[in-house]
Design a protein around this motif. Structure first.
Motif, PDB file in Angstrom:
ATOM      1  N   THR A 142       1.030  -1.298   0.268  1.00 22.04           N
ATOM      2  CA  THR A 142       0.023   0.190  -0.024  1.00 22.04           C
ATOM      3  C   THR A 142       0.923   1.189  -0.431  1.00 22.04           C
ATOM      4  O   THR A 142       2.187   0.527   0.368  1.00 22.04           O
ATOM      5  CB  THR A 142      -1.166   0.354   1.527  1.00 22.04           C
ATOM      6  N   PRO A 143       0.378   2.628  -0.228  1.00 19.71           N
ATOM      7  CA  PRO A 143       1.046   3.687  -0.845  1.00 19.71           C
ATOM      8  C   PRO A 143       1.826   3.626   1.183  1.00 19.71           C
ATOM      9  O   PRO A 143       2.836   4.603   1.276  1.00 19.71           O
ATOM     10  CB  PRO A 143       0.057   5.017  -0.336  1.00 19.71           C
ATOM     11  N   TYR A 165      -5.807  -4.316  -5.459  1.00 19.38           N
ATOM     12  CA  TYR A 165      -6.176  -2.649  -5.618  1.00 19.38           C
ATOM     13  C   TYR A 165      -5.727  -2.420  -6.857  1.00 19.38           C
ATOM     14  O   TYR A 165      -6.060  -1.704  -7.118  1.00 19.38           O
ATOM     15  CB  TYR A 165      -5.786  -2.253  -4.332  1.00 19.38           C
ATOM     16  N   THR A 186      -7.745   0.862  -8.714  1.00 17.48           N
ATOM     17  CA  THR A 186      -7.297   1.546  -8.572  1.00 17.48           C
ATOM     18  C   THR A 186      -7.094   2.033 -10.199  1.00 17.48           C
ATOM     19  O   THR A 186      -7.348   3.365 -10.445  1.00 17.48           O
ATOM     20  CB  THR A 186      -5.492   1.775  -7.733  1.00 17.48           C
ATOM     21  N   ASN A 234      -9.186   5.793 -11.118  1.00 15.70           N
ATOM     22  CA  ASN A 234      -8.367   7.207 -11.500  1.00 15.70           C
ATOM     23  C   ASN A 234      -7.819   6.943 -13.193  1.00 15.70           C
ATOM     24  O   ASN A 234      -7.550   8.155 -13.544  1.00 15.70           O
ATOM     25  CB  ASN A 234      -6.888   6.681 -11.518  1.00 15.70           C
ATOM     26  N   LYS A 243      -5.530  11.461  -6.064  1.00 11.71           N
ATOM     27  CA  LYS A 243      -6.117  10.137  -7.638  1.00 11.71           C
ATOM     28  C   LYS A 243      -6.392   9.465  -6.098  1.00 11.71           C
ATOM     29  O   LYS A 243      -5.731   9.658  -4.532  1.00 11.71           O
ATOM     30  CB  LYS A 243      -5.415  10.099  -8.077  1.00 11.71           C
ATOM     31  N   TRP A 244      -7.135   8.369  -6.460  1.00 13.83           N
ATOM     32  CA  TRP A 244      -7.674   7.756  -5.287  1.00 13.83           C
ATOM     33  C   TRP A 244      -6.687   6.304  -5.144  1.00 13.83           C
ATOM     34  O   TRP A 244      -6.159   5.805  -6.115  1.00 13.83           O
ATOM     35  CB  TRP A 244      -8.708   6.020  -6.067  1.00 13.83           C
ATOM     36  N   GLN A 245      -6.429   5.651  -3.551  1.00  5.25           N
ATOM     37  CA  GLN A 245      -5.716   5.317  -3.402  1.00  5.25           C
ATOM     38  C   GLN A 245      -6.252   4.638  -2.517  1.00  5.25           C
ATOM     39  O   GLN A 245      -7.003   4.805  -1.702  1.00  5.25           O
ATOM     40  CB  GLN A 245      -4.429   5.748  -2.943  1.00  5.25           C
ATOM     41  N   ASN A 246      -6.311   2.769  -2.308  1.00  8.39           N
ATOM     42  CA  ASN A 246      -6.729   2.435  -1.302  1.00  8.39           C
ATOM     43  C   ASN A 246      -5.494   2.635   0.000  1.00  8.39           C
ATOM     44  O   ASN A 246      -4.605   3.016   0.127  1.00  8.39           O
ATOM     45  CB  ASN A 246      -6.029   0.719  -1.882  1.00  8.39           C
ATOM     46  N   SER A 267      -5.723   5.147   2.572  1.00 11.14           N
ATOM     47  CA  SER A 267      -5.559   6.225   2.812  1.00 11.14           C
ATOM     48  C   SER A 267      -4.949   6.396   3.889  1.00 11.14           C
ATOM     49  O   SER A 267      -5.661   7.201   4.351  1.00 11.14           O
ATOM     50  CB  SER A 267      -5.802   8.016   2.717  1.00 11.14           C
TER      51      SER A 267
END
Length: 146
Positions: free
Chosen positions: A37-38, A48, A52, A56, A72-75, A77
């Protein structure tokens, strides 16, 4: 951190967690993947990449009326994680009458193989909205697959 509990309960819960570690909680019959993940954390059983990429895409963002300057969408957050408060009693049920009053169309999806958000909870809050039944429940099929 778990609340204080008798050792036998802790041992039992640890045993259950160990037995279930390779089961995909989000789809019991799907394979279990590990995903970066980020935030650098690994999340079990969540891949994802496709969602993702989809959320986006410029055409999807436009269709969802997402402003071009929105992130932008991210899982997962960290902004959400740091400000999230769980409320199992109230949940998000308060939002639906407000959204419907403002003529938003809502799509509620809840699968029966998802161990994280069980369908019985979804049924409970849908009943609490007291909207009446427009179409009787039926199973959804795609070819021979239910």
């Amino acid at each position: 951190k778990r609340a204080e509990q008798p050792a036998i309960c802790t041992d039992l819960l640890n045993s259950i967690e160990s037995d279930l570690q390779d089961i995909n909680n989000y789809g019991m019959y799907l394979p279990c993947h590990m995903t970066d993940t980020p935030s650098g954390r690994y999340l079990p059983c969540m891949d994802y990449r496709y969602v993702t990429s989809y959320f986006n895409r410029e055409d999807v963002r436009k269709a969802l009326n997402i402003p071009s300057d929105a992130q932008k969408w991210q899982n997962c957050s960290l902004d959400v994680a740091h400000h999230y408060t769980r409320n199992y009693q109230k949940g998000s049920i308060w939002a639906y009458p407000l959204l419907m009053k403002n003529n938003y169309k809502l799509w509620v999806y809840s699968g029966d193989t998802d161990l994280v958000v069980p369908y019985m909870g979804t049924e409970r809050w849908l009943d609490a909205l007291d909207l009446g039944v427009v179409e009787k429940w039926r199973q959804w099929q795609l070819g021979d697959q239910v």
